[in-house]
Design a protein around this motif. Structure first.
Motif, PDB file in Angstrom:
ATOM      1  N   SER A 121       0.564  -0.972  -0.274  1.00 24.16           N
ATOM      2  CA  SER A 121       0.085  -0.024  -0.132  1.00 24.16           C
ATOM      3  C   SER A 121       0.726   1.145  -0.161  1.00 24.16           C
ATOM      4  O   SER A 121       2.089   1.398   0.476  1.00 24.16           O
ATOM      5  CB  SER A 121      -0.849   0.065   1.282  1.00 24.16           C
TER       6      SER A 121
ATOM      7  N   TYR B 185     -10.160   1.204  -2.398  1.00 29.07           N
ATOM      8  CA  TYR B 185     -10.020   2.143  -0.856  1.00 29.07           C
ATOM      9  C   TYR B 185      -8.761   3.609  -1.262  1.00 29.07           C
ATOM     10  O   TYR B 185      -8.763   4.602  -1.466  1.00 29.07           O
ATOM     11  CB  TYR B 185      -9.605   1.738   0.034  1.00 29.07           C
ATOM     12  N   PHE B 186      -7.780   2.958  -1.398  1.00 29.85           N
ATOM     13  CA  PHE B 186      -6.560   3.802  -1.783  1.00 29.85           C
ATOM     14  C   PHE B 186      -6.309   4.674  -2.734  1.00 29.85           C
ATOM     15  O   PHE B 186      -5.704   5.511  -3.073  1.00 29.85           O
ATOM     16  CB  PHE B 186      -5.018   3.125  -1.677  1.00 29.85           C
ATOM     17  N   GLN B 187      -7.547   4.178  -4.091  1.00 32.55           N
ATOM     18  CA  GLN B 187      -6.931   4.520  -5.291  1.00 32.55           C
ATOM     19  C   GLN B 187      -8.563   6.157  -4.970  1.00 32.55           C
ATOM     20  O   GLN B 187      -8.695   6.632  -5.586  1.00 32.55           O
ATOM     21  CB  GLN B 187      -7.813   3.931  -6.488  1.00 32.55           C
ATOM     22  N   GLY B 188      -9.302   5.812  -4.166  1.00 34.78           N
ATOM     23  CA  GLY B 188     -10.340   6.668  -3.554  1.00 34.78           C
ATOM     24  C   GLY B 188     -11.306   6.444  -4.076  1.00 34.78           C
ATOM     25  O   GLY B 188     -12.347   7.787  -4.036  1.00 34.78           O
TER      26      GLY B 188
ATOM     27  N   TRP C  70      -1.739   9.955   7.649  1.00 37.49           N
ATOM     28  CA  TRP C  70      -1.716  10.012   5.963  1.00 37.49           C
ATOM     29  C   TRP C  70      -3.612   9.110   5.537  1.00 37.49           C
ATOM     30  O   TRP C  70      -4.011   9.779   4.608  1.00 37.49           O
ATOM     31  CB  TRP C  70      -1.257   8.437   5.370  1.00 37.49           C
ATOM     32  N   LEU C  71      -3.802   8.756   6.522  1.00 40.40           N
ATOM     33  CA  LEU C  71      -5.317   7.504   6.305  1.00 40.40           C
ATOM     34  C   LEU C  71      -6.578   9.139   6.104  1.00 40.40           C
ATOM     35  O   LEU C  71      -7.197   9.050   5.480  1.00 40.40           O
ATOM     36  CB  LEU C  71      -5.906   6.917   6.756  1.00 40.40           C
TER      37      LEU C  71
ATOM     38  N   ASN D  72      -6.421  12.683   5.921  1.00 39.36           N
ATOM     39  CA  ASN D  72      -5.294  13.173   4.932  1.00 39.36           C
ATOM     40  C   ASN D  72      -6.523  12.796   3.501  1.00 39.36           C
ATOM     41  O   ASN D  72      -7.074  13.330   2.368  1.00 39.36           O
ATOM     42  CB  ASN D  72      -4.777  13.167   4.784  1.00 39.36           C
ATOM     43  N   HIS D  73      -5.997  11.037   3.161  1.00 40.56           N
ATOM     44  CA  HIS D  73      -6.614  10.283   1.994  1.00 40.56           C
ATOM     45  C   HIS D  73      -7.694  11.083   2.222  1.00 40.56           C
ATOM     46  O   HIS D  73      -8.430  11.406   0.758  1.00 40.56           O
ATOM     47  CB  HIS D  73      -5.840   9.018   2.674  1.00 40.56           C
ATOM     48  N   GLU D  74      -8.812  10.039   3.080  1.00 41.92           N
ATOM     49  CA  GLU D  74     -10.421  10.075   3.296  1.00 41.92           C
ATOM     50  C   GLU D  74     -10.975  11.571   3.118  1.00 41.92           C
ATOM     51  O   GLU D  74     -12.149  11.806   1.943  1.00 41.92           O
ATOM     52  CB  GLU D  74     -10.478  10.288   4.493  1.00 41.92           C
TER      53      GLU D  74
ATOM     54  N   GLN E  44      -9.183  13.913   0.983  1.00 38.64           N
ATOM     55  CA  GLN E  44      -8.982  14.442   0.001  1.00 38.64           C
ATOM     56  C   GLN E  44     -10.406  13.741  -1.394  1.00 38.64           C
ATOM     57  O   GLN E  44     -10.324  14.212  -2.055  1.00 38.64           O
ATOM     58  CB  GLN E  44      -7.436  14.130  -1.050  1.00 38.64           C
ATOM     59  N   HIS E  45     -10.287  12.900  -0.878  1.00 38.54           N
ATOM     60  CA  HIS E  45     -11.720  11.965  -1.577  1.00 38.54           C
ATOM     61  C   HIS E  45     -13.368  12.020  -1.422  1.00 38.54           C
ATOM     62  O   HIS E  45     -13.593  11.641  -1.469  1.00 38.54           O
ATOM     63  CB  HIS E  45     -10.889  10.037  -1.963  1.00 38.54           C
TER      64      HIS E  45
END
Length: 159
Positions: free
Chosen positions: A8, A55-58, A148-149, A151-153, A155-156
């Motif tokens: 990941s 999930y990691f691709q958003g 990171w998780l 911020n990722h969420e 962002q998407h």
């Protein structure tokens, strides 16, 4: 039991699958890796890999995986099941979780249960923060992953 490694953006994620159910997800390597994969375990592994990739691709906002809580106290399991109710892109405080469980005095116990969550990301303990808004405790020492998780969420997340 099947043990697999998913690569990941936040590093390797180690998976345990037993009897077709995801029973563990960890950022730390397994001590040993006996591997006797059944067809059901293989299908669950493929489904888990696919959903983690999405999930990691958003593109995935929630997980739909067969999982099982094999270890933990009754209270810990209640906390972990409550984590599954936190919507994507939303954060709750440890106090919020304690209140939703019906025990406003259980804030520290909620924090300890969060720390021992056997399925981080899937049961999103990264969405639980201090009531002052600070990022505190994540899987022992992985605050950078929690940040990171989140911020990722954000962002998407689409309103």
């Amino acid at each position: 039991m099947t043990r697999s490694i998913f690569t990941s953006p936040i590093g390797p994620i180690y998976l345990n699958i037993e009897n077709g159910r995801l029973t563990g997800l960890s950022y730390e390597s397994f001590m040993h890796s006996s591997n006797s994969e059944t067809e059901t375990d293989f299908l669950t592994k493929q489904l888990t890999f696919t959903q983690l990739e999405e999930y990691f691709q958003g593109t995935r906002l929630e997980f739909d995986l067969p999982w099982q809580l094999s270890e933990g106290t009754d209270f810990q399991k209640r906390v972990w099941r409550m984590l599954d109710k936190i919507p994507y892109g939303e954060v709750w405080s440890y106090q919020d979780v304690a209140q939703k469980l019906g025990d406003v005095h259980a804030v520290r116990a909620v924090g300890q249960a969060n720390r021992k969550n056997p399925l981080p990301i899937i049961l999103p303990c990264h969405r639980v923060i201090g009531k002052n808004g600070r990022l505190v405790g994540y899987n022992g020492h992985e605050i950078d992953k929690k940040e990171w998780l989140l911020n990722h969420e954000l962002q998407h997340f689409h309103f």
